[in-house]
Design a protein around this motif. Structure first.
Motif, short mmCIF file in Angstrom:
data_model
loop_
_atom_site.label_atom_id
_atom_site.label_comp_id
_atom_site.label_asym_id
_atom_site.label_seq_id
_atom_site.Cartn_x
_atom_site.Cartn_y
_atom_site.Cartn_z
N PHE A 69 12.82 2.88 -23.33
CA PHE A 69 12.28 1.53 -23.49
C PHE A 69 10.81 1.56 -23.11
CE2 PHE A 69 12.96 1.66 -18.98
CZ PHE A 69 12.19 0.67 -18.39
N GLU A 70 10.11 0.50 -23.47
CA GLU A 70 8.68 0.41 -23.18
C GLU A 70 8.35 -1.03 -22.83
OE1 GLU A 70 4.62 1.36 -25.64
OE2 GLU A 70 6.18 2.90 -25.59
N LEU A 71 7.46 -1.21 -21.88
CA LEU A 71 7.01 -2.55 -21.50
C LEU A 71 5.84 -2.96 -22.38
CD1 LEU A 71 7.05 -2.16 -17.60
CD2 LEU A 71 8.82 -3.20 -19.05
N GLY A 72 5.83 -4.20 -22.79
CA GLY A 72 4.72 -4.71 -23.57
C GLY A 72 3.50 -4.97 -22.69
N ALA A 73 2.38 -5.21 -23.35
CA ALA A 73 1.13 -5.45 -22.61
C ALA A 73 1.25 -6.65 -21.70
CB ALA A 73 -0.02 -5.63 -23.59
N GLY A 74 1.96 -7.69 -22.16
CA GLY A 74 2.13 -8.87 -21.32
C GLY A 74 2.93 -8.57 -20.07
N ASP A 75 4.01 -7.77 -20.22
CA ASP A 75 4.81 -7.38 -19.06
C ASP A 75 3.97 -6.55 -18.08
OD1 ASP A 75 7.03 -8.59 -20.21
OD2 ASP A 75 7.71 -6.73 -21.16
N MET A 76 3.23 -5.62 -18.63
CA MET A 76 2.39 -4.77 -17.77
C MET A 76 1.40 -5.62 -16.98
SD MET A 76 3.25 -1.53 -18.03
CE MET A 76 1.76 -0.71 -17.43
N GLY A 77 0.76 -6.56 -17.67
CA GLY A 77 -0.21 -7.41 -16.99
C GLY A 77 0.42 -8.31 -15.95
N GLU A 78 1.60 -8.81 -16.25
CA GLU A 78 2.29 -9.68 -15.30
C GLU A 78 2.66 -8.93 -14.03
OE1 GLU A 78 5.99 -12.92 -15.27
OE2 GLU A 78 5.60 -11.71 -17.06
N ILE A 79 3.11 -7.69 -14.18
CA ILE A 79 3.46 -6.89 -13.00
C ILE A 79 2.20 -6.53 -12.20
CG2 ILE A 79 4.49 -4.73 -12.20
CD1 ILE A 79 6.36 -4.89 -14.66
N SER A 80 1.15 -6.12 -12.90
CA SER A 80 -0.09 -5.76 -12.20
C SER A 80 -0.67 -6.95 -11.45
CB SER A 80 -1.13 -5.23 -13.20
OG SER A 80 -0.68 -4.03 -13.80
N ALA A 81 -0.46 -8.16 -11.98
CA ALA A 81 -1.00 -9.36 -11.33
C ALA A 81 -0.29 -9.70 -10.03
CB ALA A 81 -0.89 -10.55 -12.30
N LEU A 82 0.79 -8.99 -9.72
CA LEU A 82 1.50 -9.22 -8.46
C LEU A 82 0.77 -8.62 -7.26
CD1 LEU A 82 5.14 -8.42 -9.65
CD2 LEU A 82 4.12 -10.68 -9.31
N ASN A 83 -0.30 -7.87 -7.51
CA ASN A 83 -1.00 -7.20 -6.41
C ASN A 83 -1.38 -8.18 -5.31
OD1 ASN A 83 -2.52 -5.00 -5.12
ND2 ASN A 83 -4.29 -6.28 -5.61
N ARG A 84 -1.11 -7.77 -4.07
CA ARG A 84 -1.52 -8.55 -2.90
C ARG A 84 -2.12 -7.63 -1.83
NH1 ARG A 84 4.71 -10.21 -1.23
NH2 ARG A 84 4.67 -11.14 -3.31
N ASP A 85 -2.48 -6.39 -2.23
CA ASP A 85 -3.05 -5.40 -1.30
C ASP A 85 -2.19 -5.24 -0.06
OD1 ASP A 85 -5.19 -4.89 -3.01
OD2 ASP A 85 -6.43 -6.47 -2.12
N GLU A 86 -0.90 -5.19 -0.27
CA GLU A 86 0.08 -5.13 0.83
C GLU A 86 0.64 -3.71 0.95
OE1 GLU A 86 4.54 -6.67 1.05
OE2 GLU A 86 3.10 -8.33 1.16
N ARG A 87 0.37 -3.07 2.08
CA ARG A 87 0.86 -1.71 2.32
C ARG A 87 2.23 -1.72 2.99
NH1 ARG A 87 -2.98 2.15 1.68
NH2 ARG A 87 -5.14 1.43 1.52
N THR A 88 3.03 -0.69 2.68
CA THR A 88 4.25 -0.43 3.44
C THR A 88 4.00 0.69 4.45
OG1 THR A 88 5.11 1.25 1.92
CG2 THR A 88 5.63 -1.04 1.42
N HIS A 102 2.22 0.52 -5.75
CA HIS A 102 3.35 -0.26 -6.25
C HIS A 102 2.80 -1.61 -6.71
CE1 HIS A 102 3.06 -2.13 -2.27
NE2 HIS A 102 3.22 -0.92 -1.73
N PRO A 103 3.62 -2.47 -7.29
CA PRO A 103 3.07 -3.72 -7.81
C PRO A 103 2.40 -4.61 -6.77
CG PRO A 103 5.16 -3.27 -8.88
CD PRO A 103 5.00 -2.24 -7.79
N TYR A 104 2.74 -4.45 -5.50
CA TYR A 104 2.07 -5.25 -4.46
C TYR A 104 0.83 -4.54 -3.90
CZ TYR A 104 6.24 -8.25 -4.28
OH TYR A 104 7.27 -9.13 -4.59
N LEU A 105 0.59 -3.32 -4.35
CA LEU A 105 -0.60 -2.55 -3.93
C LEU A 105 -1.01 -1.69 -5.13
CD1 LEU A 105 -2.48 -1.78 -1.46
CD2 LEU A 105 -0.96 0.17 -1.14
#
Length: 275
Positions: free
Chosen positions: A247-266, A166-169
């Motif tokens: 709909f489709e996400l642009g490259a900027g949106d994709m990068g912004e979401i991927s940058a949310l990673n914090r290696d946080e598991r549920t 997910h975006p946080y992992l």
């Protein structure tokens, strides 16, 4: 009916990229919930021996009026059945519970490093695959070092690795290793049990594109190439989760979401979890 894209696995089997997950759906509710998902358009259902609801999934597939080859069904080996003969018996039990003559995909649910040798387990999986009763076999929650050991001692490369993503992992290392080996990534807990839905970046993107935060997050998964199967018990949410293809996400949106990673598991850490 919306056509869901498919991913071609390393043995040429095609799997719908969007599916329906049944984790934590009570056995007594599984038939009706799965029937509702099939009616909403889902053609890929993910269950597991340890969920205790294979029977309801099988009943729904049989009662849906759909041809068997229209529904892609996945299940997973119970953690208590890693010994070779136990794995073979467990697979027989899965087919009996589902009431089906074959599975489309069967997975080793966890590597369980402290419990035994998952390479021995995989040899049983290879026998199941060669029998034709599972069209593809794979693993779940395997890290790259687990996969390397498995590949060194086997002849069949896993078709998929189902992992928490997910975006946080974002799991970039595991996904990249899988891609190098021809192993497709499936994402469980795709919205981090709802934790990412209030994230300001995701909310902002969702408002701009006119979709919900859940739809944006699931679309992010699809555009990364992962196979995803959100779970919901309500028809409205099932339909929302299925409405991802206009709909489709642009490259900027994709990068912004991927940058949310914090290696946080549920969920559990595969290097420490032993069932």
């Amino acid at each position: 009916m919306t056509a869901v894209p498919t991913v071609t696995l390393n043995n040429a089997v095609r799997i719908p990229q969007l599916g329906f997950g049944t984790f934590q759906i009570p056995p007594e509710d599984t038939r009706e919930t799965t029937l509702a998902a099939l009616a909403a358009g889902y053609r890929h259902i993910d269950t597991a021996e340890m969920y205790g609801n294979e029977k309801g999934v099988g009943q729904a597939v049989r009662d849906s009026g759909l041809d068997r080859d229209e529904v892609f069904v996945t299940s997973k080996l119970d953690n208590g059945a890693h010994a070779h003969d136990d794995a073979l018996r467990a697979f027989d039990g899965t087919l009996a519970a589902l009431g089906l003559d074959h599975l489309d995909l069967f997975l080793v649910h966890w590597p369980l490093p402290g419990r035994g040798d998952f390479v021995e387990t995989w040899r049983a999986m290879e026998e199941i695959y060669r029998s034709g009763r599972a069209k593809a076999i794979g693993v779940s929650n395997f890290q790259p070092h687990h996969l390397r050991r498995l590949l060194d001692g086997s002849t069949v490369v896993p078709a998929v690795n189902q992992i928490e993503v997910h975006p946080y992992l974002t799991q970039d290392e595991v996904r990249a290793f899988g891609a190098e080996q021809g192993i497709a990534t499936e994402a469980w807990s795709p919205i981090a049990q709802g934790k990412v839905l209030d994230d300001p970046a995701i909310v902002r993107i969702a408002e701009r594109v006119g979709k919900s935060p859940a739809q944006v997050t699931l679309r992010w998964h699809l555009q990364r190439g992962d196979i995803v199967f959100p779970k919901s018990s309500t028809r409205e949410r099932m339909e929302e989760n299925f409405d991802l293809f206009d709909f489709e996400l642009g490259a900027g949106d994709m990068g912004e979401i991927s940058a949310l990673n914090r290696d946080e598991r549920t969920g559990p850490d595969p290097d420490r979890f032993n069932g």
